[in-house]
Design an enzyme around this catalytic site. Sequence first.
Site, PDB file in Angstrom:
ATOM      1  CG  ASP A 194      -1.742   5.163   4.946  1.00 19.32           C
ATOM      2  OD1 ASP A 194      -1.743   3.996   5.330  1.00 19.32           O
ATOM      3  OD2 ASP A 194      -2.975   5.345   4.437  1.00 19.32           O
ATOM      4  CG  ASP A 214      -5.687   8.114   5.178  1.00 19.61           C
ATOM      5  OD1 ASP A 214      -6.084   8.044   4.042  1.00 19.61           O
ATOM      6  OD2 ASP A 214      -5.545   6.701   5.075  1.00 19.61           O
ATOM      7  NE  ARG A 235     -10.892  -1.170   4.016  1.00 20.56           N
ATOM      8  CZ  ARG A 235     -11.930  -1.307   4.680  1.00 20.56           C
ATOM      9  NH1 ARG A 235     -12.460  -1.326   4.067  1.00 20.56           N
ATOM     10  NH2 ARG A 235     -11.185  -0.662   5.981  1.00 20.56           N
ATOM     11  CE  LYS A 286      -6.224   8.282   8.002  1.00 18.16           C
ATOM     12  NZ  LYS A 286      -6.841   7.487   8.990  1.00 18.16           N
ATOM     13  CD  GLU A 317      -6.662   4.993   2.692  1.00 15.60           C
ATOM     14  OE1 GLU A 317      -7.647   5.258   3.039  1.00 15.60           O
ATOM     15  OE2 GLU A 317      -5.332   5.218   3.106  1.00 15.60           O
ATOM     16  CE  LYS A 344      -3.133   2.284   3.174  1.00 19.01           C
ATOM     17  NZ  LYS A 344      -3.839   2.710   3.829  1.00 19.01           N
ATOM     18  CG  ASP A 360      -9.666   7.598   7.473  1.00 17.04           C
ATOM     19  OD1 ASP A 360      -8.503   7.760   6.453  1.00 17.04           O
ATOM     20  OD2 ASP A 360     -10.105   7.326   8.119  1.00 17.04           O
TER      21      ASP A 360
HETATM   22  N1  BES Z   1      -4.533   3.932   6.799  1.00 19.36           N
HETATM   23  C1  BES Z   1      -5.362   4.267   7.626  1.00 19.36           C
HETATM   24  C2  BES Z   1      -5.072   3.358   8.695  1.00 19.36           C
HETATM   25  C3  BES Z   1      -4.594   3.354   9.869  1.00 19.36           C
HETATM   26  C4  BES Z   1      -4.340   4.011  10.862  1.00 19.36           C
HETATM   27  C5  BES Z   1      -2.933   2.958   9.803  1.00 19.36           C
HETATM   28  C6  BES Z   1      -3.628   4.288  12.464  1.00 19.36           C
HETATM   29  C7  BES Z   1      -1.825   3.490  10.603  1.00 19.36           C
HETATM   30  C8  BES Z   1      -2.770   4.036  12.138  1.00 19.36           C
HETATM   31  C9  BES Z   1      -6.345   3.603   6.796  1.00 19.36           C
HETATM   32  O1  BES Z   1      -6.411   4.120   5.453  1.00 19.36           O
HETATM   33  C10 BES Z   1      -7.453   3.924   7.810  1.00 19.36           C
HETATM   34  O2  BES Z   1      -8.188   5.390   7.413  1.00 19.36           O
HETATM   35  N2  BES Z   1      -8.550   2.818   7.945  1.00 19.36           N
HETATM   36  C11 BES Z   1      -9.637   3.432   8.375  1.00 19.36           C
HETATM   37  C12 BES Z   1     -10.493   2.026   7.707  1.00 19.36           C
HETATM   38  C13 BES Z   1     -12.324   2.273   8.284  1.00 19.36           C
HETATM   39  C14 BES Z   1     -12.576   3.532   7.996  1.00 19.36           C
HETATM   40  C15 BES Z   1     -13.135   1.176   7.925  1.00 19.36           C
HETATM   41  C16 BES Z   1      -9.345   3.185  10.651  1.00 19.36           C
HETATM   42  O3  BES Z   1      -8.645   2.284  10.488  1.00 19.36           O
HETATM   43  O4  BES Z   1     -10.111   3.597  11.467  1.00 19.36           O
HETATM   44 ZN    ZN Z   2      -4.508   5.280   4.105  1.00 16.09          ZN
HETATM   45 MN    MN Z   3      -7.703   6.113   5.719  1.00 13.46          MN
END
Ligand code: BES
Ligand code: ZN
Ligand code: MN
Length: 498
Positions: free
Chosen positions: A290, A272, A353, A279, A351, A267, A349
């Site tokens: 990220d 992000d 996947r 966020k 994204e 990824k 958010d």
């Molecule tokens: N990049 C984030 C995941 C992340 C969060 C990595 C904190 C490292 C530290 C990812 O893109 C994300 O935002 N995931 C969301 C998914 C949700 C919206 C379904 C998450 O984990 O909250």
């Molecule tokens: Zn992310």
């Molecule tokens: Mn995200």
Amino acid sequence: MKLHLIAKSKKRTSSEIFIAGIFKNEKISKELQQLETELAAIAAKALEEGRITGKFCESFSFYNPSYREAHEIVLLGLGSRSDYRAKCLRKAVGHLVKMLTARKVKKARLLLSSFTGGENSLADVIEALAEVGILASYTFDKYKSKKEGEAAPQEIILEGILSQGSPEAFQKKIKDREAVAGGVIFARDLINEPANVMNPQTMAQAARDWAHKKKLKCQILEKDELEKLGMNGILAVNSGSVTPPAFVILEHGSSHASKGTVCLIGKGVTFDTGGISIKPSKDMEKMKYDMSGAAAVIGAMGVIADLKLPVHVVGLTPLVENNVAADPHRPGDIIKMFNGKTVEIINTDAEGRLILADALAYAAKYKPKAILDAATLTGMARATFDNHAIAILGNDERLLAKVKKAGEETGERCWPLPMWDEYLDSMKGNHSDLLNSGSGFAGTITAAKFLQEFVPEKTPWVHLDIAGVAWCDSPRYDAPKGAYGAAVRLFVNFLLNW
Ligand code: BES
Ligand code: ZN
Ligand code: MN
């Protein structure tokens, strides 16, 4: 940091400091006594008087002005011999290098045999010194007026190396471990670089330069090609950025390799923001990490080339920025992915996947025997394991076991989560095939279930959610605060045993 090998039989080299390991409840070793009789006597007295006990990472140092080769002597506790595992050795080496750095010692000598014991052979000690030694002295100080990196030790002279084994074999081991550490450091540098510098385009260029240096084949799909191919997951996520996306393809070895092809996917979200589903501000600055999965793939590909591994490996990294600056994708948008499935965006958010889905489907063209992907995919991975494990999920028990083993051997511990079909239920769409986010529960698993919908048919696949381990909030024995360079060593070890 350089590692110099000095034969025991030759004349001793002078250095600022001399280091020997010492186990709990044990006497001063014969080697130390033979090598430095006078020194050993002082150490024996310190032991006798309880000034040092050999407790893990306890250190005792003393000056001996009459001793010409090194006025300062350090004894480093290694714990009890029976508990001395691979991880202990790595931690001891990390601790040691940090101690040398703090004291600004440039050149040290080390009694090799005093670090062997328990699980750790002479070769293990040399490998740990080469790899962890470099990793523990890493700093990212290019934006600092005062360079911290200059304090790191420059050479550690290994004493006693010729007493066992051939020096060439040891040199080879050192070279290989240096290559591995080089890959990790390359990944760390990419990740630590801020997102105003490291964007999808500059990262693609960095990958191209690295590929050139390592003699890897490199192809970069630009925006127009992604459009032609219908990589709409990648395009949708990047639509909020003013910088075009890129899809980097690195290749090592020949597709006729007897063991078939392995695809590594990472990824690469260079920042992000969360997109329209933005966020919270707190900790958002960290979202430059990220792209750690992509950095791990690119770093590992370079190491694989350095080690000339007899395997065919293809590294695929979709590079995007999830921003709100241009014409961002919105919640409610429905997009048609590269493999033809449609996805309704529920949360912009989620994204990672979307870009991984297109990369996974694209991997079909290589007919891989295995696909591994690494991604900072869900905050839930950190919530579940903190930084103590990578969450692994997949469709093939044997492959999962192989990844887990590679994790154990490299100290990058992996732990499996279930992939029951019920976890996909909340992600089935109303007006589309899938939603990009589900119930909000079991986030790490539902994300993996989403990815599974895009894995080429009958292809063993393991997803590594590295969100918990990719960033160090505080220093670790082998890394300072910041990017860890996670999964590089794991990928390399996995392919070494493929
Ligand atoms: N990049 C984030 C995941 C992340 C969060 C990595 C904190 C490292 C530290 C990812 O893109 C994300 O935002 N995931 C969301 C998914 C949700 C919206 C379904 C998450 O984990 O909250
Ligand atoms: Zn992310
Ligand atoms: Mn995200």
